[in-house]
Design a protein around this motif. Sequence first.
Motif, mmCIF file in Angstrom:
data_model
loop_
_atom_site.group_PDB
_atom_site.id
_atom_site.type_symbol
_atom_site.label_atom_id
_atom_site.label_comp_id
_atom_site.label_asym_id
_atom_site.label_seq_id
_atom_site.Cartn_x
_atom_site.Cartn_y
_atom_site.Cartn_z
ATOM 1 N N ASP A 1 49.746 -2.762 -32.262
ATOM 2 C CA ASP A 1 50.161 -2.737 -33.707
ATOM 3 C C ASP A 1 51.721 -2.134 -33.824
ATOM 4 O OD1 ASP A 1 49.910 -2.290 -36.517
ATOM 5 O OD2 ASP A 1 48.745 -0.734 -36.425
ATOM 6 N N ALA B 1 58.809 3.623 -44.602
ATOM 7 C CA ALA B 1 57.754 4.390 -45.583
ATOM 8 C C ALA B 1 57.491 5.936 -44.522
ATOM 9 C CB ALA B 1 56.529 3.550 -45.451
ATOM 10 N N GLU B 2 57.488 5.675 -43.401
ATOM 11 C CA GLU B 2 57.135 7.062 -42.713
ATOM 12 C C GLU B 2 58.262 8.168 -42.938
ATOM 13 O OE1 GLU B 2 54.551 9.598 -40.596
ATOM 14 O OE2 GLU B 2 54.165 7.731 -41.699
ATOM 15 N N GLU C 1 44.944 10.565 -38.598
ATOM 16 C CA GLU C 1 44.983 9.416 -37.747
ATOM 17 C C GLU C 1 44.303 9.672 -36.431
ATOM 18 O OE1 GLU C 1 48.764 7.554 -36.960
ATOM 19 O OE2 GLU C 1 48.873 7.027 -39.196
ATOM 20 N N THR D 1 57.557 -0.054 -42.025
ATOM 21 C CA THR D 1 56.740 1.085 -41.725
ATOM 22 C C THR D 1 57.312 2.234 -41.189
ATOM 23 O OG1 THR D 1 55.075 -0.506 -41.132
ATOM 24 C CG2 THR D 1 54.672 1.755 -40.350
ATOM 25 N N GLU D 2 58.602 2.289 -40.594
ATOM 26 C CA GLU D 2 59.292 3.289 -40.207
ATOM 27 C C GLU D 2 59.891 3.867 -41.588
ATOM 28 O OE1 GLU D 2 62.374 2.485 -37.280
ATOM 29 O OE2 GLU D 2 60.554 1.854 -35.725
ATOM 30 N N ARG E 1 55.470 4.214 -36.751
ATOM 31 C CA ARG E 1 55.020 5.418 -37.283
ATOM 32 C C ARG E 1 55.298 6.765 -36.182
ATOM 33 N NH1 ARG E 1 50.982 2.594 -40.154
ATOM 34 N NH2 ARG E 1 49.558 3.046 -38.432
ATOM 35 N N ALA F 1 53.072 -1.689 -36.513
ATOM 36 C CA ALA F 1 53.477 -0.442 -37.603
ATOM 37 C C ALA F 1 52.959 0.905 -37.232
ATOM 38 C CB ALA F 1 52.433 -0.923 -38.900
ATOM 39 N N ARG F 2 51.973 0.702 -36.180
ATOM 40 C CA ARG F 2 51.513 2.102 -35.711
ATOM 41 C C ARG F 2 52.547 2.633 -34.603
ATOM 42 N NH1 ARG F 2 45.758 2.542 -32.826
ATOM 43 N NH2 ARG F 2 45.740 4.989 -32.752
ATOM 44 N N LEU G 1 56.929 -5.681 -39.101
ATOM 45 C CA LEU G 1 56.248 -4.557 -39.798
ATOM 46 C C LEU G 1 56.858 -3.640 -39.560
ATOM 47 C CD1 LEU G 1 52.760 -5.877 -39.521
ATOM 48 C CD2 LEU G 1 54.039 -6.085 -41.522
ATOM 49 N N ARG G 2 57.372 -3.538 -38.401
ATOM 50 C CA ARG G 2 57.981 -2.020 -37.810
ATOM 51 C C ARG G 2 58.973 -1.350 -38.764
ATOM 52 N NH1 ARG G 2 59.426 -0.377 -31.707
ATOM 53 N NH2 ARG G 2 60.232 1.658 -32.427
#
Length: 140
Positions: free
Chosen positions: A27, A79-80, A108, A76-77, A33, A29-30, A72-73
Amino acid sequence: MTTPSPTPRTGRRPLALRVAVLREPVDPARIGRRVVRCRATGMDTGAVVGALDAAEFDVRQASRHEDLADDLRGPTELAEWERIEQMLAAAPPGTVYDPDTDPVVRAELAADAAAATAREAELRKAMRIAARADELQALR
């Protein structure tokens, strides 16, 4: 000196040994984060704002490249970083980011532990079924 002869292969291996191990899918996105949390550990508000600016720049630059359109990374980064910045802005002055005290990270980790337990239970069930199938095959 003689070399020992290889052991002869007799029959098939039991089915239980061939059961595929369930793997967690990758993932991006994961991963993004987690990278942000590792980098942000020990940062104060000023350092997080600087990293947030760099992340915004990276996302703008990536948006100009066709091959990175579905990535997506980066978003996502970003947003984090924004979430961490908001969390530190609401905290008392001089507070540094610590993922161990972050409620989102704790939630999480709890969800990951529950999912791992469920996967392990499914794997045990599959192995029991495979072992039973082997027993039935041997009785046949």
